[in-house]
Scaffold this motif. Structure first.
Motif: not given
Length: 289
Positions: A58-81
Motif C-alpha cells: 500500500n503506497p499510501g501508508l508512507a503518506e499516512a505516516k508522514l501525515s501522522l507525524n505532522e498531526v502529532e507535531h501540531e498537537i505538541e505545538e498546541l500544548g497537547g491535552l
C-alpha cells in the motif's frame, strides 16, 4: 526534474493560542482545533494499523505516516491535552458562569437526593469523568462522595484513568451518578461515544443518574443528530430524560437521565443517517456491538 510539492504549514501556526490566556475566543479556538487533530490522529492510526495487517503493498501508508507525524507535531505545538485542560479549566471559572456541576447539584436537590442520603445516613456515590478540578463538589460533601477522574490528572486527588478502560465487572452497578460533562464530544470515534454511554449505563445502580453536558451545536446543528434522535438513542440504551437545559443561541446543553431498561426501537443507531441538510457539523453517536 519537477519541484517537490511544498506541504502546507499547519493552520494553527498563525494563531497558536497562549495556554495561559483567559480570552474565551482563544480557549474555543484551541479546543476546536485540538478536537480536529485528535480525530485525524485516530483515523490515521487506524489506517496504518489496517495496512500493517494487510499483505498487499500500500503506497499510501508512507503518506499516512508522514501525515501522522505532522498531526502529532501540531498537537505538541498546541500544548497537547494539558493545554486543552487548561483552557477548559479557565472556562469553568466563576467569571464564565462557573462549572456545569452547579446544574447537576441543583437537579439532584430538586429530586430530593440529598434528603434521601441524609435519611439513609449515606453519601451519594458520584463518578466525575473528565474532572479538571478535584473539589467541584466540596460544598456537598455531607451527602455527595465524588470521585474525580480524567485521562491526564492535573491534581493528586484526580484519578488518572481512561473511563473506557475501566473494568466493567468491577464497576457494574457501583455508582449512583456518573457525570460526563464535555467528555462525550471529546471522544474521537463515534462508536466509542456510544460505547461510553453503554458503559455508563452498566456502571450505574438501578435508578441511578447520568449527567450529560455537550456543546449545543453537537445536538442543535449536527448533520446526523437532532434533539429527537438523541432522545431515541438514549432511550434505546436505557436512559430516561428527567431534566434538560439549553437556550437558543447558547453554547451548552445539559441533561439529567435516569437509568431504566432499554427501549426497543426501529431506528438503526449503528450507521450515520443524514437528518439535516445544509452547512452542519458531523457530530454523531453510533451504537455498535
Amino acid at each position: 526534474m519537477p519541484k517537490a510539492k511544498k506541504r502546507k504549514a499547519p493552520i494553527t501556526n498563525n494563531f497558536i493560542a497562549d495556554p495561559s490566556s483567559s480570552k474565551p475566543q482563544a480557549s474555543r479556538t484551541l479546543i476546536r482545533r485540538f478536537h480536529v487533530l485528535l480525530k485525524k490522529k485516530t483515523q490515521l492510526e487506524q489506517l496504518l494499523s489496517e495496512g500493517a495487517d494487510s499483505k498487499r503493498p500500500n503506497p499510501g501508508l508512507a503518506e499516512a505516516k508522514l501525515s501522522l507525524n505532522e498531526v502529532e507535531h501540531e498537537i505538541e505545538e498546541l500544548g497537547g491535552l494539558e493545554a486543552y485542560q487548561r483552557m477548559s479549566s479557565i472556562g469553568q471559572g466563576n467569571d464564565r458562569g462557573g462549572g456545569s456541576e452547579k446544574y447537576l447539584i441543583s437537579w439532584l436537590k430538586e429530586i430530593k437526593v440529598h434528603e434521601i442520603c441524609q435519611r439513609e445516613k449515606r453519601r451519594h456515590l458520584l463518578l466525575e469523568v473528565g474532572a479538571l478540578k478535584p473539589d467541584n463538589y466540596r460544598s456537598c460533601t455531607s451527602w455527595i462522595d465524588a470521585t474525580p477522574m480524567d485521562l491526564k490528572s492535573r491534581h493528586p486527588d484526580i484519578l488518572e484513568q481512561d473511563f473506557l478502560a475501566l473494568d466493567q465487572s468491577e464497576h457494574r452497578a457501583r455508582w449512583d451518578t456518573i457525570s460526563l460533562s464535555l467528555v462525550l464530544n471529546f471522544v474521537p470515534e463515534a462508536s466509542d461515544r456510544g460505547r461510553m454511554l453503554r458503559c455508563a449505563h452498566n456502571m450505574l445502580k438501578d435508578g441511578g443518574y447520568l449527567f450529560l453536558a455537550l456543546p449545543l451545536p453537537c445536538v442543535e446543528n449536527s448533520r446526523y443528530l437532532t434533539f429527537e434522535h438523541l432522545q431515541l438513542l438514549m432511550n434505546s440504551i436505557g436512559f430516561n430524560e428527567l431534566k434538560s437545559r439549553w437556550k437558543q443561541g447558547g453554547k451548552m446543553v445539559y441533561y439529567l437521565y435516569e437509568k431504566t431498561s432499554p427501549v426497543q426501537t426501529e431506528t438503526d443507531f449503528s450507521k450515520k443517517r443524514v437528518l439535516r441538510a445544509g452547512n452542519r457539523n458531523n457530530f454523531v453517536v453510533l451504537l455498535r456491538d
